[in-house]
Design a protein around this motif. Structure first.
Motif, PDB file in Angstrom:
ATOM      1  N   SER A 161      54.775  23.133 -16.037  1.00  0.00           N
ATOM      2  CA  SER A 161      54.616  23.117 -17.496  1.00  0.00           C
ATOM      3  C   SER A 161      55.945  23.294 -18.221  1.00  0.00           C
ATOM      4  O   SER A 161      55.961  23.408 -19.449  1.00  0.00           O
ATOM      5  CB  SER A 161      53.646  24.220 -17.928  1.00  0.00           C
ATOM      6  OG  SER A 161      54.088  25.494 -17.482  1.00  0.00           O
ATOM      7  N   THR A 219      58.094  25.820 -18.445  1.00  0.00           N
ATOM      8  CA  THR A 219      58.257  27.075 -19.168  1.00  0.00           C
ATOM      9  C   THR A 219      58.832  28.110 -18.218  1.00  0.00           C
ATOM     10  O   THR A 219      59.016  27.836 -17.033  1.00  0.00           O
ATOM     11  CB  THR A 219      56.909  27.554 -19.748  1.00  0.00           C
ATOM     12  OG1 THR A 219      57.124  28.664 -20.614  1.00  0.00           O
ATOM     13  CG2 THR A 219      55.950  27.962 -18.648  1.00  0.00           C
ATOM     14  N   ARG A 274      54.077  28.424 -32.675  1.00  0.00           N
ATOM     15  CA  ARG A 274      53.964  27.072 -32.140  1.00  0.00           C
ATOM     16  C   ARG A 274      52.656  26.951 -31.377  1.00  0.00           C
ATOM     17  O   ARG A 274      52.289  27.834 -30.608  1.00  0.00           O
ATOM     18  CB  ARG A 274      55.132  26.754 -31.199  1.00  0.00           C
ATOM     19  CG  ARG A 274      56.495  26.775 -31.857  1.00  0.00           C
ATOM     20  CD  ARG A 274      56.610  25.700 -32.924  1.00  0.00           C
ATOM     21  NE  ARG A 274      56.406  24.369 -32.380  1.00  0.00           N
ATOM     22  CZ  ARG A 274      57.389  23.625 -31.880  1.00  0.00           C
ATOM     23  NH1 ARG A 274      58.626  24.081 -31.851  1.00  0.00           N
ATOM     24  NH2 ARG A 274      57.137  22.420 -31.414  1.00  0.00           N
ATOM     25  N   SER A 275      51.948  25.865 -31.578  1.00  0.00           N
ATOM     26  CA  SER A 275      50.653  25.680 -30.922  1.00  0.00           C
ATOM     27  C   SER A 275      50.799  25.144 -29.504  1.00  0.00           C
ATOM     28  O   SER A 275      49.858  25.211 -28.711  1.00  0.00           O
ATOM     29  CB  SER A 275      49.785  24.721 -31.744  1.00  0.00           C
ATOM     30  OG  SER A 275      50.424  23.458 -31.881  1.00  0.00           O
ATOM     31  N   ARG A 276      51.975  24.579 -29.165  1.00  0.00           N
ATOM     32  CA  ARG A 276      52.178  24.001 -27.844  1.00  0.00           C
ATOM     33  C   ARG A 276      53.611  24.237 -27.393  1.00  0.00           C
ATOM     34  O   ARG A 276      54.492  24.522 -28.203  1.00  0.00           O
ATOM     35  CB  ARG A 276      51.871  22.498 -27.832  1.00  0.00           C
ATOM     36  CG  ARG A 276      52.725  21.690 -28.797  1.00  0.00           C
ATOM     37  CD  ARG A 276      52.345  20.225 -28.806  1.00  0.00           C
ATOM     38  NE  ARG A 276      52.632  19.601 -27.542  1.00  0.00           N
ATOM     39  CZ  ARG A 276      53.828  19.075 -27.222  1.00  0.00           C
ATOM     40  NH1 ARG A 276      54.814  19.106 -28.097  1.00  0.00           N
ATOM     41  NH2 ARG A 276      54.020  18.504 -26.053  1.00  0.00           N
ATOM     42  N   ASN A 277      53.829  24.089 -26.097  1.00  0.00           N
ATOM     43  CA  ASN A 277      55.156  24.252 -25.523  1.00  0.00           C
ATOM     44  C   ASN A 277      56.019  23.037 -25.886  1.00  0.00           C
ATOM     45  O   ASN A 277      55.718  21.913 -25.465  1.00  0.00           O
ATOM     46  CB  ASN A 277      55.030  24.397 -24.008  1.00  0.00           C
ATOM     47  CG  ASN A 277      56.379  24.483 -23.317  1.00  0.00           C
ATOM     48  OD1 ASN A 277      57.408  24.664 -23.946  1.00  0.00           O
ATOM     49  ND2 ASN A 277      56.372  24.339 -22.001  1.00  0.00           N
ATOM     50  N   ASP A 312      57.476  20.832 -22.766  1.00  0.00           N
ATOM     51  CA  ASP A 312      56.591  20.196 -21.784  1.00  0.00           C
ATOM     52  C   ASP A 312      56.546  18.697 -22.024  1.00  0.00           C
ATOM     53  O   ASP A 312      56.116  18.246 -23.086  1.00  0.00           O
ATOM     54  CB  ASP A 312      55.190  20.799 -21.891  1.00  0.00           C
ATOM     55  CG  ASP A 312      54.258  20.306 -20.792  1.00  0.00           C
ATOM     56  OD1 ASP A 312      54.721  19.530 -19.940  1.00  0.00           O
ATOM     57  OD2 ASP A 312      53.080  20.700 -20.789  1.00  0.00           O
ATOM     58  N   GLY A 317      59.830  17.991 -30.214  1.00  0.00           N
ATOM     59  CA  GLY A 317      58.565  18.708 -30.335  1.00  0.00           C
ATOM     60  C   GLY A 317      58.239  19.036 -31.778  1.00  0.00           C
ATOM     61  O   GLY A 317      57.082  18.985 -32.198  1.00  0.00           O
ATOM     62  N   GLY A 377      55.007  17.713 -33.677  1.00  0.00           N
ATOM     63  CA  GLY A 377      54.124  18.670 -34.310  1.00  0.00           C
ATOM     64  C   GLY A 377      53.934  18.387 -35.782  1.00  0.00           C
ATOM     65  O   GLY A 377      52.841  18.465 -36.333  1.00  0.00           O
TER      66      GLY A 377
END
Length: 268
Positions: free
Chosen positions: A207, A209, A226-229, A232, A258, A262
């Motif tokens: 992922s 991270t 942040r809702s997501r990495n 990734d 990102g 987003g």
């Protein structure tokens, strides 16, 4: 070298690991395990393979433990001013943060390690068993070490079990196999820890991270809210970049991409 340097935590930990590794190997060879039976029968291929795996795991351990994990240059660097042509429509790189301990500008994903007293690029964690940080430069070797070490531990666990003969009277068994049984318990514990570590780090690599980012995203400016990495890019891309360094690119670029993704998803 000063005499007290030989008693530093790093030297003691690495010496202890080396002594324990070869001590367990010696116990497996001295007792009536499959290793000893193969040796007595002249079948040396498997014993030599086991010894090479043990040596390989030890060399990987020392490499990860002694190498630079990705220390940030300690020379203070002035923070660059934003270019005039950048507009609000272009995702801006995250502002660099000056470390309050060593006063360097930390690149994205770097963190100061209080044990090493240095900032480390793509900081994952400080490993007390290595007495070194796991970061951008040695994280792939750390995962490779876990794979080889787990193979050695599981094989050693099987070998120790093969030498435990429980049909003997208790007193005689304890005198002849007590040390081997203690080795079996120790290998069981180490195998469990290594399995959990390897599984967790394979998930983190897949992922893109780190342990620090996974545990404390609320404390990290570039991940907060942040809702997501943002790093990734899918399993194949993440694995290729982690193990092979391809495709290359700065973390700031991925973070900015990102941000753009987003923002576009929120506008829909």
């Amino acid at each position: 070298m000063a005499p007290w340097a030989l008693l530093s935590p790093g030297v003691l930990v690495r010496t202890g690991h080396t002594v324990l590794t070869w001590g367990i190997t010696l116990v497996l060879f001295l007792h009536d395990t499959e290793l000893r039976q193969w040796e007595e029968q002249g079948e040396l291929l498997l014993p030599l393979t086991f010894l090479l795996l043990v040596l390989g795991s030890l060399l990987l351990y020392l490499a990860v433990s002694l190498m630079d994990p990705g220390y940030v240059n300690t020379q203070p660097q002035p923070q660059e001013e934003p270019k005039e042509e950048q507009t609000a429509m272009v995702p801006q790189p995250v502002a660099l943060r000056r470390c309050r301990y060593c006063l360097v500008l930390q690149p994205l994903r770097a963190r100061h390690c209080c044990a090493c007293r240095r900032c480390v690029r793509r900081y994952d964690h400080h490993c007390p068993w290595m007495e070194n940080c796991v970061g951008e430069r040695n994280h792939p070797l750390f995962v490779a070490y876990l794979v080889v070490q787990l193979a050695v531990l599981l094989w050693g666990l099987h070998l120790a079990w093969s030498g435990l003969h429980f049909f003997q009277p208790w007193g005689l068994w304890l005198r002849s196999s007590g040390l081997l049984f203690a080795t079996f318990l120790l290998l069981s514990l180490f195998s469990l820890v290594a399995s959990l570590l390897l599984a967790s780090h394979l998930y983190l690599v897949a992922s893109n991270t780190t342990t620090w980012e996974f545990i404390s995203p609320h404390r990290i400016a570039y991940l907060r809210q942040r809702s997501r990495n943002p790093f990734d890019r899918g399993l194949t891309h993440n694995l290729a970049h982690f193990f092979c360094g391809w495709p290359s690119g700065s973390w700031d670029t991925l973070w900015a991409e990102g941000e753009a993704e987003g923002g576009s998803s929120q506008d829909v």
